[in-house]
Design a protein around this motif. Sequence first.
Motif, PDB file in Angstrom:
ATOM      1  N   VAL A   1       1.595   0.021  -0.462  1.00 22.58           N
ATOM      2  CA  VAL A   1       1.481   0.754   0.802  1.00 22.58           C
ATOM      3  C   VAL A   1       0.733  -0.123   1.801  1.00 22.58           C
ATOM      4  O   VAL A   1      -0.452  -0.423   1.620  1.00 22.58           O
ATOM      5  CB  VAL A   1       0.717   2.085   0.603  1.00 22.58           C
ATOM      6  CG1 VAL A   1       0.597   2.834   1.926  1.00 22.58           C
ATOM      7  CG2 VAL A   1       1.418   2.933  -0.442  1.00 22.58           C
ATOM      8  N   PRO A   2       1.430  -0.571   2.861  1.00 22.54           N
ATOM      9  CA  PRO A   2       0.743  -1.419   3.841  1.00 22.54           C
ATOM     10  C   PRO A   2      -0.288  -0.619   4.629  1.00 22.54           C
ATOM     11  O   PRO A   2      -0.032   0.530   5.015  1.00 22.54           O
ATOM     12  CB  PRO A   2       1.882  -1.909   4.743  1.00 22.54           C
ATOM     13  CG  PRO A   2       2.990  -0.952   4.550  1.00 22.54           C
ATOM     14  CD  PRO A   2       2.836  -0.333   3.198  1.00 22.54           C
ATOM     15  N   ARG A   3      -1.452  -1.195   4.822  1.00 22.52           N
ATOM     16  CA  ARG A   3      -2.523  -0.509   5.559  1.00 22.52           C
ATOM     17  C   ARG A   3      -3.140  -1.467   6.562  1.00 22.52           C
ATOM     18  O   ARG A   3      -3.195  -2.674   6.329  1.00 22.52           O
ATOM     19  CB  ARG A   3      -3.628  -0.046   4.596  1.00 22.52           C
ATOM     20  CG  ARG A   3      -3.204   1.027   3.633  1.00 22.52           C
ATOM     21  CD  ARG A   3      -4.318   1.294   2.614  1.00 22.52           C
ATOM     22  NE  ARG A   3      -3.847   2.121   1.528  1.00 22.52           N
ATOM     23  CZ  ARG A   3      -3.872   3.445   1.526  1.00 22.52           C
ATOM     24  NH1 ARG A   3      -4.374   4.090   2.565  1.00 22.52           N
ATOM     25  NH2 ARG A   3      -3.419   4.130   0.505  1.00 22.52           N
ATOM     26  N   MET A   4      -3.623  -0.905   7.646  1.00 24.56           N
ATOM     27  CA  MET A   4      -4.422  -1.672   8.602  1.00 24.56           C
ATOM     28  C   MET A   4      -5.709  -0.902   8.815  1.00 24.56           C
ATOM     29  O   MET A   4      -5.671   0.297   9.120  1.00 24.56           O
ATOM     30  CB  MET A   4      -3.672  -1.854   9.925  1.00 24.56           C
ATOM     31  CG  MET A   4      -2.532  -2.865   9.810  1.00 24.56           C
ATOM     32  SD  MET A   4      -1.583  -3.011  11.327  1.00 24.56           S
ATOM     33  CE  MET A   4      -2.729  -3.923  12.337  1.00 24.56           C
ATOM     34  N   PHE A   5      -6.821  -1.564   8.587  1.00 22.00           N
ATOM     35  CA  PHE A   5      -8.142  -0.933   8.706  1.00 22.00           C
ATOM     36  C   PHE A   5      -8.207   0.355   7.882  1.00 22.00           C
ATOM     37  O   PHE A   5      -8.789   1.353   8.287  1.00 22.00           O
ATOM     38  CB  PHE A   5      -8.472  -0.651  10.178  1.00 22.00           C
ATOM     39  CG  PHE A   5      -8.361  -1.880  11.039  1.00 22.00           C
ATOM     40  CD1 PHE A   5      -9.250  -2.944  10.869  1.00 22.00           C
ATOM     41  CD2 PHE A   5      -7.351  -2.000  11.985  1.00 22.00           C
ATOM     42  CE1 PHE A   5      -9.129  -4.088  11.641  1.00 22.00           C
ATOM     43  CE2 PHE A   5      -7.232  -3.139  12.756  1.00 22.00           C
ATOM     44  CZ  PHE A   5      -8.121  -4.191  12.590  1.00 22.00           C
ATOM     45  N   GLY A   6      -7.539   0.335   6.721  1.00 23.73           N
ATOM     46  CA  GLY A   6      -7.613   1.480   5.816  1.00 23.73           C
ATOM     47  C   GLY A   6      -6.570   2.553   6.075  1.00 23.73           C
ATOM     48  O   GLY A   6      -6.411   3.476   5.279  1.00 23.73           O
ATOM     49  N   TYR A   7      -5.794   2.452   7.179  1.00 26.21           N
ATOM     50  CA  TYR A   7      -4.799   3.487   7.495  1.00 26.21           C
ATOM     51  C   TYR A   7      -3.398   2.999   7.157  1.00 26.21           C
ATOM     52  O   TYR A   7      -3.065   1.830   7.389  1.00 26.21           O
ATOM     53  CB  TYR A   7      -4.850   3.856   8.988  1.00 26.21           C
ATOM     54  CG  TYR A   7      -6.146   4.510   9.367  1.00 26.21           C
ATOM     55  CD1 TYR A   7      -6.363   5.859   9.097  1.00 26.21           C
ATOM     56  CD2 TYR A   7      -7.160   3.768   9.981  1.00 26.21           C
ATOM     57  CE1 TYR A   7      -7.571   6.457   9.428  1.00 26.21           C
ATOM     58  CE2 TYR A   7      -8.363   4.354  10.317  1.00 26.21           C
ATOM     59  CZ  TYR A   7      -8.564   5.706  10.040  1.00 26.21           C
ATOM     60  OH  TYR A   7      -9.751   6.296  10.354  1.00 26.21           O
ATOM     61  N   LYS A   8      -2.564   3.896   6.592  1.00 26.46           N
ATOM     62  CA  LYS A   8      -1.181   3.539   6.296  1.00 26.46           C
ATOM     63  C   LYS A   8      -0.450   3.229   7.599  1.00 26.46           C
ATOM     64  O   LYS A   8      -0.702   3.879   8.622  1.00 26.46           O
ATOM     65  CB  LYS A   8      -0.456   4.707   5.616  1.00 26.46           C
ATOM     66  CG  LYS A   8      -0.935   4.989   4.212  1.00 26.46           C
ATOM     67  CD  LYS A   8      -0.174   6.163   3.649  1.00 26.46           C
ATOM     68  CE  LYS A   8      -0.746   6.576   2.316  1.00 26.46           C
ATOM     69  NZ  LYS A   8      -0.094   7.783   1.791  1.00 26.46           N
ATOM     70  N   ILE A   9       0.464   2.251   7.529  1.00 24.60           N
ATOM     71  CA  ILE A   9       1.263   1.939   8.719  1.00 24.60           C
ATOM     72  C   ILE A   9       2.474   2.857   8.706  1.00 24.60           C
ATOM     73  O   ILE A   9       3.292   2.819   7.784  1.00 24.60           O
ATOM     74  CB  ILE A   9       1.682   0.458   8.721  1.00 24.60           C
ATOM     75  CG1 ILE A   9       0.433  -0.422   8.683  1.00 24.60           C
ATOM     76  CG2 ILE A   9       2.535   0.137   9.939  1.00 24.60           C
ATOM     77  CD1 ILE A   9       0.724  -1.888   8.494  1.00 24.60           C
ATOM     78  N   TYR A  10       2.614   3.680   9.708  1.00 25.36           N
ATOM     79  CA  TYR A  10       3.579   4.772   9.712  1.00 25.36           C
ATOM     80  C   TYR A  10       5.014   4.292   9.489  1.00 25.36           C
ATOM     81  O   TYR A  10       5.740   4.822   8.669  1.00 25.36           O
ATOM     82  CB  TYR A  10       3.485   5.539  11.027  1.00 25.36           C
ATOM     83  CG  TYR A  10       4.535   6.627  11.128  1.00 25.36           C
ATOM     84  CD1 TYR A  10       4.443   7.771  10.327  1.00 25.36           C
ATOM     85  CD2 TYR A  10       5.617   6.495  11.987  1.00 25.36           C
ATOM     86  CE1 TYR A  10       5.398   8.758  10.397  1.00 25.36           C
ATOM     87  CE2 TYR A  10       6.577   7.483  12.053  1.00 25.36           C
ATOM     88  CZ  TYR A  10       6.464   8.617  11.265  1.00 25.36           C
ATOM     89  OH  TYR A  10       7.420   9.579  11.332  1.00 25.36           O
ATOM     90  N   ARG A  11       5.431   3.219  10.200  1.00 25.22           N
ATOM     91  CA  ARG A  11       6.828   2.795  10.135  1.00 25.22           C
ATOM     92  C   ARG A  11       7.217   2.435   8.700  1.00 25.22           C
ATOM     93  O   ARG A  11       8.264   2.812   8.205  1.00 25.22           O
ATOM     94  CB  ARG A  11       7.048   1.590  11.055  1.00 25.22           C
ATOM     95  CG  ARG A  11       8.491   1.157  11.179  1.00 25.22           C
ATOM     96  CD  ARG A  11       8.622   0.098  12.267  1.00 25.22           C
ATOM     97  NE  ARG A  11       7.866  -1.102  11.961  1.00 25.22           N
ATOM     98  CZ  ARG A  11       8.298  -2.057  11.135  1.00 25.22           C
ATOM     99  NH1 ARG A  11       9.464  -1.938  10.548  1.00 25.22           N
ATOM    100  NH2 ARG A  11       7.565  -3.127  10.908  1.00 25.22           N
TER     101      ARG A  11
END
Length: 221
Positions: free
Chosen positions: A186-196
């Motif tokens: 699951v790709p994340r940025m700053f701990g948040y999943k990337i929606y797309r």
Amino acid sequence: MYSIEDQVEDWKTVFLAQKGNSIFCNVDDSYIADPFNLTNLDKDIDNYKSALKLILNDITLSKIKGLHLKKIWDSACFLYGQIHARYILTNDGMLKMLDKYENSAFGTCPRVQCDQQSLIPVGIDDRVGVARVKFYCCNCEDVYEPDGQCNKEIDGAFFTTTFPHLFFLSFPHLKPKTKFKIDRYVPRMFGYKIYRHSKLHKWQERERTKAIWESISKLPV
Ligand SMILES: [Zn+2]
């Protein structure tokens, strides 16, 4: 007991020992010698009779000279591949491939989430000369190019599109107990999943589950 000279003269020993050919199993001589198992294989193979004799050691490499040797050798490899495609769908062939699979002789899945799941060879087309061999992972249900240990020129038709799926139907205990859920990165940025990407994963998950249930519903009861 074979001497070293006998080993050198045994065609299958030489062929299977060639770099990258270890993904082939050793087809029993009795299977190769049964004309029923070779039905229609003589139609598209040059030097068919000589190639068959070479595989069965009815003629030896040392008896064939020069350029003719190369032609008959190539025909023998081509013929062996097509016999192999049929043999691995039999019980005996399946057991030989099982032995290799359990020793991870076909390599392991390069996908991190698959945790080194053993791979198994597969063809993506049953027609010879269309596509080279690939490797199927029963965990992520995807196919991969061969790694450096395998001869990348091997024709995928020598392993058939059917083989891995018949293999796991025959040995269902070898499939991971994922209950149709596959761990995904699951790709994340700053701990948040990337929606797309999450959306893409959900779609892939739905399509895979749909395909699995469709194939199950087509199985004979
Ligand atoms: Zn995998």
